[in-house]
Design a protein around this motif. Structure first.
Motif, short mmCIF file in Angstrom:
data_model
loop_
_atom_site.label_atom_id
_atom_site.label_comp_id
_atom_site.label_asym_id
_atom_site.label_seq_id
_atom_site.Cartn_x
_atom_site.Cartn_y
_atom_site.Cartn_z
N VAL A 13 -34.65 -17.78 22.44
CA VAL A 13 -34.50 -16.32 22.41
C VAL A 13 -33.08 -15.99 21.95
O VAL A 13 -32.12 -16.64 22.36
CB VAL A 13 -34.79 -15.70 23.79
CG1 VAL A 13 -33.84 -16.22 24.85
CG2 VAL A 13 -34.79 -14.19 23.75
N LYS A 15 -29.50 -14.01 21.50
CA LYS A 15 -28.59 -13.47 22.51
C LYS A 15 -28.83 -11.99 22.84
O LYS A 15 -28.84 -11.63 24.02
CB LYS A 15 -27.14 -13.69 22.06
CG LYS A 15 -26.12 -13.24 23.08
CD LYS A 15 -24.70 -13.50 22.57
CE LYS A 15 -23.65 -12.96 23.52
NZ LYS A 15 -22.28 -13.16 23.00
N LEU A 18 -31.81 -11.83 25.12
CA LEU A 18 -31.50 -12.45 26.40
C LEU A 18 -30.63 -11.51 27.23
O LEU A 18 -30.85 -11.34 28.44
CB LEU A 18 -30.79 -13.79 26.18
CG LEU A 18 -30.29 -14.52 27.43
CD1 LEU A 18 -31.42 -14.78 28.42
CD2 LEU A 18 -29.62 -15.84 27.03
N ARG A 19 -29.67 -10.85 26.59
CA ARG A 19 -28.81 -9.90 27.30
C ARG A 19 -29.64 -8.73 27.86
O ARG A 19 -29.46 -8.33 29.01
CB ARG A 19 -27.73 -9.36 26.37
CG ARG A 19 -26.84 -8.30 27.04
CD ARG A 19 -25.90 -7.63 26.07
NE ARG A 19 -24.91 -8.56 25.59
CZ ARG A 19 -24.73 -8.85 24.30
NH1 ARG A 19 -25.49 -8.28 23.38
NH2 ARG A 19 -23.80 -9.69 23.92
N TYR A 21 -32.76 -8.74 28.69
CA TYR A 21 -33.52 -9.26 29.84
C TYR A 21 -32.65 -9.33 31.08
O TYR A 21 -33.03 -8.86 32.16
CB TYR A 21 -34.08 -10.63 29.48
CG TYR A 21 -34.43 -11.53 30.64
CD1 TYR A 21 -35.52 -11.26 31.46
CD2 TYR A 21 -33.65 -12.66 30.90
CE1 TYR A 21 -35.83 -12.11 32.52
CE2 TYR A 21 -33.97 -13.51 31.95
CZ TYR A 21 -35.05 -13.22 32.76
OH TYR A 21 -35.35 -14.06 33.81
N PHE A 89 -26.65 -21.87 27.41
CA PHE A 89 -27.16 -21.13 26.26
C PHE A 89 -26.36 -21.48 25.02
O PHE A 89 -25.12 -21.48 25.05
CB PHE A 89 -27.09 -19.62 26.51
CG PHE A 89 -27.62 -18.79 25.38
CD1 PHE A 89 -28.97 -18.79 25.09
CD2 PHE A 89 -26.77 -18.03 24.60
CE1 PHE A 89 -29.47 -18.03 24.03
CE2 PHE A 89 -27.25 -17.27 23.54
CZ PHE A 89 -28.61 -17.27 23.26
N LEU A 96 -31.97 -21.60 25.28
CA LEU A 96 -31.63 -21.38 26.68
C LEU A 96 -32.28 -22.46 27.55
O LEU A 96 -33.48 -22.70 27.43
CB LEU A 96 -32.12 -20.01 27.13
CG LEU A 96 -31.99 -19.65 28.62
CD1 LEU A 96 -30.52 -19.55 29.03
CD2 LEU A 96 -32.72 -18.35 28.91
N ILE A 121 -38.86 -12.53 31.01
CA ILE A 121 -38.18 -12.58 29.71
C ILE A 121 -39.16 -12.38 28.55
O ILE A 121 -38.76 -11.94 27.47
CB ILE A 121 -37.40 -13.90 29.55
CG1 ILE A 121 -36.37 -13.78 28.42
CG2 ILE A 121 -38.33 -15.08 29.32
CD1 ILE A 121 -35.39 -14.94 28.37
N ASP A 129 -39.89 -16.24 19.07
CA ASP A 129 -39.41 -16.62 20.40
C ASP A 129 -40.54 -17.29 21.18
O ASP A 129 -41.71 -16.93 21.03
CB ASP A 129 -38.94 -15.40 21.19
CG ASP A 129 -37.73 -14.72 20.57
OD1 ASP A 129 -37.05 -15.34 19.73
OD2 ASP A 129 -37.47 -13.55 20.93
#
Length: 198
Positions: A13, A15, A18-19, A21, A89, A96, A121, A129
C-alpha cells in the motif's frame, strides 16, 4: 489459562493511503457481518472447539467492540508502548510488514480484535494494493489467513483456497523482505508518527 496470539501482516500500500488508514477511526468489528467473520472459527483445535467458537462468535464481536477506541495509529502506538510490535514500511515499494503478539485469557475476542484492526486497511486500498494477515495461537497449528484487496477482505480456507494461499505466501515473502530490508533505525512508535505526521 492464558496463551499468546501472534499476528503477522504483509501489505502492499502506498504511503498516502497507509497514512489515511492510520488517521481513521477504528471500524468496529460489528461493521462486518457474522457471515464475514465465520472464517475465524477455524482456529479451534478440534471439532468441539470450532463449534464452541461458532456459538461464541457474536459475543466475541461485541466484546471486541468494547475494546476499540480512537484511530488505528493509537492502537498501534499502544502495542508499540508494550514492546509487542514490529512495524516496518518501505516507502519506495509501498511494502508494510507488521508483527505483534499478545498474551490473552480468551482467544476468540482477541482474534476478532486482531483481524478487525488490520482488515480496516482494505477500505483505503486501490487497484494494485493487496495484503495478507496470518494469525496463530499457542499450541494450535492452524493458521488463519485473510486476504486483503481494495474494499474487500476474505478468510482463506485451508482446503478450498489452496492456490490462493500459495500465491499469498509467495508475494508475502517479497513484501516482508522489502519492508524489513529498508533502512529504518526508528522504533515502531516513531515509524507510526512519521507516517501519520509527515
Amino acid at each position: 489459562m492464558s496463551e499468546s496470539v501472534f499476528l503477522t501482516a504483509a501489505i502492499a500500500v502506498a504511503k498516502p493511503r497507509l497514512r489515511a488508514y492510520l488517521r481513521a477511526p477504528v471500524k468496529p468489528a460489528s461493521g462486518w457481518s457474522q457471515q464475514q467473520w465465520a472464517g475465524i472459527t477455524v482456529a479451534g483445535r478440534d471439532d468441539d472447539e470450532r463449534q464452541q467458537h461458532r456459538e461464541e462468535l457474536p459475543a466475541a464481536i461485541d466484546e471486541c467492540d468494547q475494546w476499540i477506541d480512537g484511530d488505528y495509529a493509537t492502537v498501534f502506538r499502544d502495542l508499540a508502548h508494550d514492546d509487542e510490535l514490529m512495524f516496518r514500511f518501505d516507502e519506495a515499494t509501498g511494502s508494510l510488514a507488521i508483527d505483534f503478539s499478545v498474551r490473552v485469557d480468551f482467544r476468540l475476542p482477541t482474534l476478532v480484535w486482531a483481524f478487525a484492526v488490520l482488515r480496516g486497511i482494505a477500505e483505503f486500498m486501490t487497484d494494485g494494493d493487496n495484503g495478507t494477515l496470518t494469525v496463530t495461537a499457542d499450541g494450535n497449528e492452524d493458521r488463519i489467513l485473510m486476504h486483503l484487496t481494495p474494499k474487500h477482505t476474505a478468510f482463506l480456507d485451508g482446503n478450498r483456497d489452496v492456490r490462493a494461499r500459495a500465491e499469498a505466501a509467495d508475494w508475502e515473502i517479497d513484501i516482508r523482505s522489502a519492508a524489513c530490508d529498508a533502512y529504518q533505525p526508528d522504533s515502531a512508535a516513531e515509524t507510526i508518527d512519521w507516517l501519520v505526521n509527515d
